[in-house]
Write an enzyme that holds these catalytic residues in place. Structure first.
Site, short mmCIF file in Angstrom:
data_model
loop_
_atom_site.label_atom_id
_atom_site.label_comp_id
_atom_site.label_asym_id
_atom_site.label_seq_id
_atom_site.Cartn_x
_atom_site.Cartn_y
_atom_site.Cartn_z
N GLU A 1 -25.95 -40.23 43.70
CA GLU A 1 -24.64 -40.80 44.05
C GLU A 1 -24.60 -41.41 45.45
O GLU A 1 -23.75 -41.06 46.27
CB GLU A 1 -23.55 -39.73 43.89
CG GLU A 1 -23.47 -39.17 42.49
CD GLU A 1 -22.36 -38.12 42.31
OE1 GLU A 1 -21.74 -37.72 43.30
OE2 GLU A 1 -22.14 -37.72 41.16
N ASN B 1 -30.08 -41.16 40.60
CA ASN B 1 -29.09 -40.72 39.61
C ASN B 1 -27.68 -41.07 40.09
O ASN B 1 -27.34 -40.81 41.24
CB ASN B 1 -29.23 -39.20 39.45
CG ASN B 1 -28.48 -38.62 38.28
OD1 ASN B 1 -28.67 -39.05 37.13
ND2 ASN B 1 -27.65 -37.62 38.53
N HIS C 1 -20.56 -39.70 32.53
CA HIS C 1 -19.36 -38.88 32.38
C HIS C 1 -18.25 -39.79 31.87
O HIS C 1 -17.55 -40.44 32.66
CB HIS C 1 -18.98 -38.25 33.73
CG HIS C 1 -19.99 -37.25 34.21
ND1 HIS C 1 -20.24 -36.07 33.53
CD2 HIS C 1 -20.82 -37.25 35.27
CE1 HIS C 1 -21.18 -35.39 34.17
NE2 HIS C 1 -21.55 -36.08 35.23
C1 XIL Z 1 -21.07 -30.37 38.92
C2 XIL Z 1 -21.27 -29.01 38.28
O1 XIL Z 1 -21.31 -29.15 36.87
C3 XIL Z 1 -20.16 -28.08 38.69
O2 XIL Z 1 -20.41 -26.76 38.22
C4 XIL Z 1 -20.03 -28.05 40.21
O3 XIL Z 1 -18.92 -27.28 40.58
C5 XIL Z 1 -19.90 -29.46 40.77
O4 XIL Z 1 -20.98 -30.25 40.32
N1 XIL Z 1 -22.39 -35.30 39.15
C6 XIL Z 1 -23.51 -34.55 39.39
C7 XIL Z 1 -23.51 -33.10 39.09
O5 XIL Z 1 -24.56 -35.09 39.74
O6 XIL Z 1 -24.30 -32.36 40.00
C8 XIL Z 1 -22.11 -32.54 39.09
O7 XIL Z 1 -22.19 -31.19 38.62
C9 XIL Z 1 -21.20 -33.37 38.22
C10 XIL Z 1 -21.11 -34.78 38.73
#
Ligand code: XIL
Length: 319
Positions: free
Chosen positions: A132, A173, A209
């Site tokens: 990110e 990623n 997502h």
């Molecule tokens: C999320 C986890 O699923 C949660 O348990 C935590 O509280 C926050 O992070 N993008 C990512 C992941 O790359 O690491 C994130 O995971 C979700 C968004």
């Protein structure tokens, strides 16, 4: 046995997998489903390889939780995606507010990467090296690494990881890069800049997502994946979930099944798309409700660890 992973492999992919987290592993029904390699040939470490867990204070490394998941994957014969080395989030204050100068922060970042990648050397088939790094408009996100080191922090991170475990595939990623647009272009520019620097990048991870009914179409996802492949990298769907307002209506579930099939179809259509990971497999442990208020029901297994037949079968049959 038939299952999501079996079908993905039959379609020429390396795996279908899921994210997981340590606190879930006391739930034996969950662990049984997680360990079923017909469905899951790969697991991603959801939290316990992030900087705040691994190096909570400078030079103190804590691998206990990460090791538990790495051992489970090895025991089950599942591939392990390791996540993540350099990210602005879940980053301890001693890094983000440390006030370090350029030379010092480069050395802190390199030390973190070298220590962690060396600890897991040979165990991680993929590493999400940088997570990110982009704003929605495709410009670099301001974070302590960018502000202190400049954009070179990204290729430096990749070069450091490559030196520590030459056998691991190294990934950039991000989310909202799953169809054409400014942020996808920004991610393509990151791939180019890592290569221009002379460092190795093997792949790009598309978090995916998504939201029921506004998931990018299969063709939009396919052409976007192909734009990355054209740069000489492989691609993977790394954190797929498709959320909706809860409780989910029957029509939302029907749309969700179609949306899952779009992403599976896109990966299937791109030979360099190596696999798909869902971001945990059951609503019981999804991150969505605590992050997006009023939303959830994003995964193919419900809160009681029961498969949602319509969604599960849509994924199965899209391979
Ligand atoms: C999320 C986890 O699923 C949660 O348990 C935590 O509280 C926050 O992070 N993008 C990512 C992941 O790359 O690491 C994130 O995971 C979700 C968004």
């Amino acid at each position: 046995a038939d299952g999501l992973n079996t079908r993905a492999v039959a379609a020429g992919k390396e795996y279908f997998g899921t994210g997981t987290d340590n606190h879930e592993l006391t739930d034996m029904a969950y662990v049984t489903a997680l360990s079923n390699t017909a469905d899951f040939g790969q697991i991603t470490v959801g939290n316990s390889m992030k900087w705040d867990t691994i190096e909570p204070s400078r030079g103190t490394f804590s691998y206990t939780n990460g090791d538990v998941i790495a051992s489970l994957a090895a025991k089950n014969g599942q591939k392990l995606r390791c996540h993540t080395l350099v990210w602005y989030n879940q980053l301890p204050n001693w890094v983000s507010n440390g006030g370090f100068d350029n030379v010092t922060l480069i050395s802190i970042m390199k030390n973190h990467i070298t220590n962690e990648v060396t600890h897991y050397k040979g165990k991680c088939f993929h590493w999400d090296v940088v997570n990110e790094a982009l704003n929605e408009d495709g410009t670099y996100r301001t974070n302590v690494f960018y502000n202190t080191i400049g954009p070179a922090y990204i290729p430096i991170a990749f070069a450091t990881a490559a030196a520590a475990d030459p056998g691991a595939k190294l990934y950039y990623n991000d989310y909202n890069i799953e169809s054409a647009g400014a942020k996808s272009t920004g991610a393509q520019n990151i791939v180019k800049s890592i290569k221009a620097y002379g460092a190795k990048i093997d792949g790009v991870g598309f978090q995916s997502h998504f939201i029921v009914g506004s998931t990018p179409s299969q063709s939009a996802q396919t052409s976007n994946l192909n734009a990355f492949v054209a740069l000489g990298v492989e691609v993977a769907i790394t954190e797929l979930d498709i959320r909706t307002t809860t409780p989910a209506t029957t029509s939302a579930v029907t749309q969700q099944a179609k949306d899952y099939a779009s992403t599976v179809g896109a990966c299937k259509a791109v030979s360099k798309c190596v696999g798909i990971t869902i971001w945990d497999f059951t609503d019981k442990y999804s991150w969505i409700p605590s992050t997006f208020s009023g939303q959830g029901a994003a995964l193919p297994w419900d809160e009681n660890l029961v498969k949602k037949a319509e969604v599960y079968n849509a994924i199965l049959n899209a391979w």
